[in-house]
Design an enzyme around this catalytic site. Sequence first.
Site, PDB file in Angstrom:
ATOM      1  N   ASP A  37       0.864  -1.192   0.000  1.00 15.54           N
ATOM      2  CA  ASP A  37       0.000   0.000   0.000  1.00 15.54           C
ATOM      3  C   ASP A  37       0.896   1.237   0.000  1.00 15.54           C
ATOM      4  OD1 ASP A  37      -3.258   0.291   0.949  1.00 15.54           O
ATOM      5  OD2 ASP A  37      -2.040   2.115   0.942  1.00 15.54           O
ATOM      6  N   ASP A  63       3.924   2.300  -4.180  1.00 14.69           N
ATOM      7  CA  ASP A  63       3.043   3.154  -4.987  1.00 14.69           C
ATOM      8  C   ASP A  63       2.870   2.450  -6.334  1.00 14.69           C
ATOM      9  OD1 ASP A  63       1.931   4.989  -6.704  1.00 14.69           O
ATOM     10  OD2 ASP A  63       3.220   6.659  -6.088  1.00 14.69           O
ATOM     11  N   VAL A  64       1.639   2.068  -6.679  1.00 16.17           N
ATOM     12  CA  VAL A  64       1.438   1.258  -7.897  1.00 16.17           C
ATOM     13  C   VAL A  64       1.717   2.023  -9.185  1.00 16.17           C
ATOM     14  CG1 VAL A  64      -0.202  -0.364  -6.850  1.00 16.17           C
ATOM     15  CG2 VAL A  64      -1.069   1.722  -7.974  1.00 16.17           C
ATOM     16  N   TYR A 156     -12.919   7.997 -13.727  1.00 10.62           N
ATOM     17  CA  TYR A 156     -13.026   6.729 -12.985  1.00 10.62           C
ATOM     18  C   TYR A 156     -13.634   5.659 -13.891  1.00 10.62           C
ATOM     19  CZ  TYR A 156     -13.964   3.474  -9.151  1.00 10.62           C
ATOM     20  OH  TYR A 156     -13.989   2.363  -8.326  1.00 10.62           O
ATOM     21  N   LYS A 160     -11.828   2.236 -15.241  1.00 17.88           N
ATOM     22  CA  LYS A 160     -12.339   0.903 -14.888  1.00 17.88           C
ATOM     23  C   LYS A 160     -12.802   0.135 -16.129  1.00 17.88           C
ATOM     24  CE  LYS A 160     -11.580   1.082 -10.464  1.00 17.88           C
ATOM     25  NZ  LYS A 160     -10.603   0.161  -9.851  1.00 17.88           N
TER      26      LYS A 160
HETATM   27  N1  LIG Z   1     -15.691   0.784  -2.531  1.00 22.21           N
HETATM   28  C1  LIG Z   1     -16.390   0.644  -3.644  1.00 22.21           C
HETATM   29  O1  LIG Z   1     -17.599   0.933  -3.700  1.00 22.21           O
HETATM   30  C2  LIG Z   1     -15.754   0.115  -4.883  1.00 22.21           C
HETATM   31  C3  LIG Z   1     -16.591  -0.293  -5.923  1.00 22.21           C
HETATM   32  C4  LIG Z   1     -16.031  -0.796  -7.082  1.00 22.21           C
HETATM   33  C5  LIG Z   1     -14.656  -0.883  -7.203  1.00 22.21           C
HETATM   34  N2  LIG Z   1     -13.874  -0.479  -6.168  1.00 22.21           N
HETATM   35  C6  LIG Z   1     -12.439  -0.583  -6.367  1.00 22.21           C
HETATM   36  O2  LIG Z   1     -11.903  -1.417  -5.370  1.00 22.21           O
HETATM   37  C7  LIG Z   1     -10.549  -1.048  -5.111  1.00 22.21           C
HETATM   38  C8  LIG Z   1     -10.354  -0.837  -3.621  1.00 22.21           C
HETATM   39  O3  LIG Z   1     -11.217   0.196  -3.204  1.00 22.21           O
HETATM   40  P1  LIG Z   1     -11.664   0.409  -1.691  1.00 22.21           P
HETATM   41  O4  LIG Z   1     -13.093   0.787  -1.751  1.00 22.21           O
HETATM   42  O5  LIG Z   1     -11.224  -0.712  -0.848  1.00 22.21           O
HETATM   43  O6  LIG Z   1     -10.845   1.732  -1.375  1.00 22.21           O
HETATM   44  P2  LIG Z   1     -10.037   2.223  -0.064  1.00 22.21           P
HETATM   45  O7  LIG Z   1      -9.849   3.671  -0.264  1.00 22.21           O
HETATM   46  O8  LIG Z   1     -10.697   1.725   1.156  1.00 22.21           O
HETATM   47  O9  LIG Z   1      -8.646   1.463  -0.227  1.00 22.21           O
HETATM   48  C9  LIG Z   1      -7.784   1.725  -1.307  1.00 22.21           C
HETATM   49  C10 LIG Z   1      -6.359   1.518  -0.846  1.00 22.21           C
HETATM   50  O10 LIG Z   1      -5.510   1.806  -1.979  1.00 22.21           O
HETATM   51  C11 LIG Z   1      -4.403   2.550  -1.506  1.00 22.21           C
HETATM   52  N3  LIG Z   1      -3.827   3.339  -2.594  1.00 22.21           N
HETATM   53  C12 LIG Z   1      -4.300   4.490  -3.138  1.00 22.21           C
HETATM   54  N4  LIG Z   1      -3.459   4.936  -4.078  1.00 22.21           N
HETATM   55  C13 LIG Z   1      -2.433   4.048  -4.140  1.00 22.21           C
HETATM   56  C14 LIG Z   1      -1.248   3.958  -4.912  1.00 22.21           C
HETATM   57  N5  LIG Z   1      -0.931   4.899  -5.825  1.00 22.21           N
HETATM   58  N6  LIG Z   1      -0.432   2.901  -4.721  1.00 22.21           N
HETATM   59  C15 LIG Z   1      -0.729   1.950  -3.810  1.00 22.21           C
HETATM   60  N7  LIG Z   1      -1.819   1.999  -3.020  1.00 22.21           N
HETATM   61  C16 LIG Z   1      -2.661   3.037  -3.206  1.00 22.21           C
HETATM   62  C17 LIG Z   1      -4.946   3.418  -0.392  1.00 22.21           C
HETATM   63  O11 LIG Z   1      -3.917   3.865   0.472  1.00 22.21           O
HETATM   64  C18 LIG Z   1      -5.937   2.473   0.272  1.00 22.21           C
HETATM   65  O12 LIG Z   1      -5.347   1.744   1.335  1.00 22.21           O
HETATM   66  C19 LIG Z   1     -10.285   0.200  -5.956  1.00 22.21           C
HETATM   67  O13 LIG Z   1      -9.655  -0.173  -7.156  1.00 22.21           O
HETATM   68  C20 LIG Z   1     -11.680   0.722  -6.227  1.00 22.21           C
HETATM   69  O14 LIG Z   1     -11.748   1.490  -7.392  1.00 22.21           O
HETATM   70  C21 LIG Z   1     -14.380   0.018  -5.025  1.00 22.21           C
END
Ligand SMILES: NC(=O)c1ccc[n+]([C@@H]2O[C@H](COP(=O)([O-])OP(=O)(O)OC[C@H]3O[C@@H](n4cnc5c(N)ncnc54)[C@H](O)[C@@H]3O)[C@@H](O)[C@H]2O)c1
Length: 255
Positions: A37, A63-64, A156, A160
């Site tokens: 992360d 950092d991805v 976004y 996606k």
């Molecule tokens: N929560 C939703 O409703 C939802 C729905 C569909 C898809 N998603 C996708 O699921 C995935 C996870 O989302 P989430 O809801 O758990 O979000 P979250 O914000 O709870 O967690 C995301 C994590 O990614 C980390 N992060 C951010 N930028 C980064 C980077 N450059 N390098 C490495 N780590 C990084 C953050 O620090 C965080 O810990 C994402 O790809 C999001 O788009 C989420």
Amino acid sequence: MERLTGKVALVTGAGSGIGAAAARRLAQDGAAVLLTDIDAAAGDETAQSVAAGGGRVAFCAHDVTDSAAWVAAVARAVAEFGRLNILVNNAGISGGRHELLDHSLEAWRQILAVNLDGVFLGLRHAGPQIAAAGGGSVINISSILGKVGLGGAAAYCASKGAVTLLSKAAALEWAPLNIRVNSVHPGFIDTPLVSNALATREDGNEMRVALMAAHPLGRFGLPREIGDAIAFLASDESSFMTGAELVVDGGYTAQ
Ligand SMILES: NC(=O)c1ccc[n+]([C@@H]2O[C@H](COP(=O)([O-])OP(=O)(O)OC[C@H]3O[C@@H](n4cnc5c(N)ncnc54)[C@H](O)[C@@H]3O)[C@@H](O)[C@H]2O)c1
């Protein structure tokens, strides 16, 4: 018998929400897991809590969007656990609400950099190690917004949607290498990504109720429910699935 015993997984964005739930579930199923992360404190805390539950885990700040950081993360997984079989490209950002008529190029690029370039770099850097291990499973976290649009979320949705087709192209290219590549499409899931986005809006509470109602099951999903889907795709139970879209959305896109 735990279904992922002997497997090694790397999960990005594992400090929070869906990534944390996925790392927990993969570890419960017997995999050794490298959590990564950009937020080192959150990632470390999650790794400690998964380890306390008996999981074999390590954490690496990462950092991805950074190629060199990917090289280090993949090397760490191999150094720590001996190989790499499973990659969960989960890290992502919502990037906030942007109307297209007023959308900055900077915001567009930031969202695409994390949500799309990050997945490309994951494939690029982890792929050779997974191939060297004799194959495995890559799970790319797309979204319902990689299948249908949402106003105010153009970048976004674009990121996606691109992840959806990037996954299929990778699946075709890597089938001969015995690497399966699938995408997961969560509906709205109760994580900081969603609650922080709603908190920035004056009508956040009304919006939350309206968004829940947009899911026929009448609620947001739980991170665990996506973690379960990810673990299924990581395991041999999904051995004939590649290039597939696993929708886990409470019926949102069935309408
Ligand atoms: N929560 C939703 O409703 C939802 C729905 C569909 C898809 N998603 C996708 O699921 C995935 C996870 O989302 P989430 O809801 O758990 O979000 P979250 O914000 O709870 O967690 C995301 C994590 O990614 C980390 N992060 C951010 N930028 C980064 C980077 N450059 N390098 C490495 N780590 C990084 C953050 O620090 C965080 O810990 C994402 O790809 C999001 O788009 C989420």
